[in-house]
Write an enzyme that holds these catalytic residues in place. Structure first.
Site, PDB file in Angstrom:
ATOM      1  N   ASP A 153      20.574  18.476  38.591  1.00 58.09           N
ATOM      2  CA  ASP A 153      21.667  19.096  39.337  1.00 58.09           C
ATOM      3  C   ASP A 153      21.700  20.606  39.179  1.00 58.09           C
ATOM      4  OD1 ASP A 153      22.933  16.734  40.490  1.00 58.09           O
ATOM      5  OD2 ASP A 153      23.318  16.195  38.416  1.00 58.09           O
ATOM      6  N   ASP A 193      19.917  45.759  39.846  1.00 54.76           N
ATOM      7  CA  ASP A 193      19.838  44.578  40.722  1.00 54.76           C
ATOM      8  C   ASP A 193      18.725  44.743  41.766  1.00 54.76           C
ATOM      9  OD1 ASP A 193      20.390  42.410  42.395  1.00 54.76           O
ATOM     10  OD2 ASP A 193      22.143  43.355  43.306  1.00 54.76           O
ATOM     11  N   HIS A 227      24.483  42.904  48.284  1.00 54.44           N
ATOM     12  CA  HIS A 227      23.537  43.582  47.389  1.00 54.44           C
ATOM     13  C   HIS A 227      23.036  44.888  47.995  1.00 54.44           C
ATOM     14  CE1 HIS A 227      23.180  40.037  44.728  1.00 54.44           C
ATOM     15  NE2 HIS A 227      23.351  39.360  45.845  1.00 54.44           N
TER      16      HIS A 227
END
Length: 553
Positions: free
Chosen positions: A48, A193, A368
């Site tokens: 999962d 990022d 982003h």
């Protein structure tokens, strides 16, 4: 590893999307940034969620001072229930992030023992030798922060997920000033990022979708089903504002949509006018042109509210001819087939579907930063060293090319999970590896962990066996062409009686499915699997692997 250097140790998120987790260590002090999960690929049958292997943290548990959360997305907080069950240390996050986390910990019966501490942008605090300064950033979620961490060898900046939005709908814009001040002070290392490093230009702000969405609300003649990520609080607020403007009542459908909206309203991020939100049961009593249904399921999840509504199998969400269904979201790679299956069903209902249609105006924007924003941050902070985070290997590589093009970082280092970067005030070198990897979790339980899919399958088969349900269906009528064949291996609990009942249950499942559902074999297989699993667990307390196979004749 030297004891006089600062160590940067990624345990997840560098080499994949999701599972973000990074340790920063100076001698006997460790702080951890984020503790996320990753959703499994299709080949991880029975799994999962995937969380990072924290063996290194467990081996050094007495040194871990706390976990710092940049924001509340699953790939940053979803691994905490498992991690805190093994390593109960203080968790620091913003108000919205901690509120999201509370629900997760309560579900796993960990909330009473958890030590959750709110941190506020602009207010610094210390953890061991580290001084932590949260800085407001903007993203597709609210209440997000970057982290400036002052260490004995210099300042590290971890951006978290971000884009530069100076007109954020919540009135809390990206804090460019604080980043500029850090650049003046001097930054040793920037961890940035990488998600959109392959996109040129700038990422549009959250309000960039308003003109097109306003037009859709104005032109929609019947019901409008508005689907977006449940964590997109800005988008939910905008949809509610537009619904109010155009005289529509709002119904919230889907557990994730309902929960996220409730938290956002409790914390003041959404303030709907009195009477705007109605119970989902009231939809049928309102004129179609007066209804906006906020519904979860943008990625075509088989049992999501939108997927069920698309096949006319939802108690309250009934999509009829002429209704409009808007997907205000992006297609996450890997979900294309499931999403287009749902869209096909919507077209069968003669609904008008609006997704990424390429028309003028935006219906979704990323959370982003694109290349120009990444360069802007590097220019503001002027770090000596640079490490890209959050992305596949190709994203990390491309991000280094972007950073190198600014001419500012003295050195860029491509790190992967488990690798150790040692820093001094003048150097940055990779020096080795620690135990790292992924932990596979089955059935959403923090105790049912599997080391590897092969081992997991072998254990599952040896302990509980296999139930293979072979269902032959007439292609023209959609009806059973004969009794289902049930094959069991390693499952010896009252087999004869169980097989008889299993055949009956499969027949009931098919009888209760609509003709549209029967044309979607993936959905039928999932329904059969779920019904058989429920029956077998209830009557035998066993959990065999259940594999429905559908044959068309």
């Amino acid at each position: 590893m030297s004891n006089e250097t600062l160590k940067i140790i990624p345990l997840g998120g560098l080499g994949e999307f999701g599972m973000n987790c990074m340790a920063i260590q100076w001698k006997d002090d460790i702080v951890v940034i984020d503790a996320g999960l990753m959703f499994p690929e299709d080949d991880l049958l029975g799994v999962d969620i995937v969380v990072p292997d924290i063996t290194y943290l467990l081996e050094n548990r007495e040194k871990v001072r706390g976990i710092l959360l940049t924001h509340g997305h699953e790939d940053h907080i979803g691994g905490l229930p498992r991690i805190l069950s093994q390593l109960n240390v203080p968790v620091y996050g913003t108000e919205f992030t901690l509120t999201l986390l509370e629900g997760k910990l309560e579900e796993h019966k960990l909330l009473d023992d958890a030590d959750m501490i709110e941190m506020l942008p602009g207010e610094s605090f210390s953890l061991g030798v580290f001084k932590i300064s949260p800085i407001r950033v903007t993203h597709s979620l609210v209440d997000c922060v970057a982290l400036a961490i002052r260490t004995p060898v210099g300042t590290i900046v971890h951006t978290g997920d971000f884009k530069i939005d100076l007109a954020s709908p919540d009135g809390k814009p990206f804090d460019l000033h604080s980043f500029a001040e850090l650049g003046k002070e001097g930054v040793l290392l920037l961890l940035q990022d990488s998600t959109n490093c392959d996109r040129t230009g700038y990422t549009p702000g959250e309000l960039a979708v308003k003109p097109r969405l306003d037009e859709i609300f104005a032109r929609t003649e019947k019901r409008l089903f508005f689907s977006c990520f449940s964590s997109s609080i800005h988008r939910i607020k905008l949809a509610m504002d537009l619904a109010h403007k155009h005289g529509r009542k709002v119904a919230l459908i889907g557990r994730s949509m309902d929960n996220a909206s409730e938290i956002a309203m409790d914390l003041g991020y959404i303030n709907p006018p009195q009477g705007l939100i109605v119970h989902s049961g009231a939809i049928k009593d309102l004129p179609p042109e007066k209804v906006c249904v906020m519904i979860s399921g943008t990625q075509g999840e088989p049992m999501s509210a939108l997927s069920r509504a698309a096949v006319d199998n939802h108690k309250h969400a009934r999509i009829e001819a002429g209704d409009t269904v808007l997907f205000s979201s992006r297609v996450i790679p890997g979900n294309e087939k499931a999403i287009y299956n749902v869209i096909d069903h919507l077209y069968r209902r003669k609904a008008k579907v609006i997704h990424d249609d390429g028309k003028s105006g935006l219906i979704h924007v990323s959370g982003h930063a694109s290349q120009e924003e990444l360069r802007l941050m590097i220019n503001l902070l002027r770090p000596k060293f640079f490490v890209p985070v959050h992305g596949d290997y190709r994203h990390l590589t491309q991000h280094i090319e972007v950073a190198t093009g600014t001419g500012i970082p003295g050195k860029c280092v491509l790190l992967e999970d488990g690798e150790v970067l040692e820093l001094t005030a003048t150097s940055a070198e990779k020096t080795g590896k620690v135990n790292s990897g992924r932990i596979l979790i089955d059935s959403g339980s923090t105790s049912d962990v599997v080391e590897d899919i092969i081992i997991r399958d072998r254990r599952h088969l040896s302990e509980a066996g296999l139930v293979l349900a072979i269902i032959t269906i007439d292609k023209m009528s959609g009806k059973l062409a004969g009794p289902p064949e049930i094959v069991t291996r390693g499952f010896a609990v009252n087999e004869e009686g169980m097989i008889k009942d299993a055949r009956r249950i499969i027949g009931q499942t098919l009888e209760q499915s609509s003709s549209e559902e029967k044309r979607d074999w993936m959905l039928i297989k999932e329904k059969v699997r779920a019904d058989l699993k429920r029956y077998i667990q209830k009557n035998t307390q066993r959990r065999p692997m259940i594999m429905p196979v559908i044959l068309e004749i």
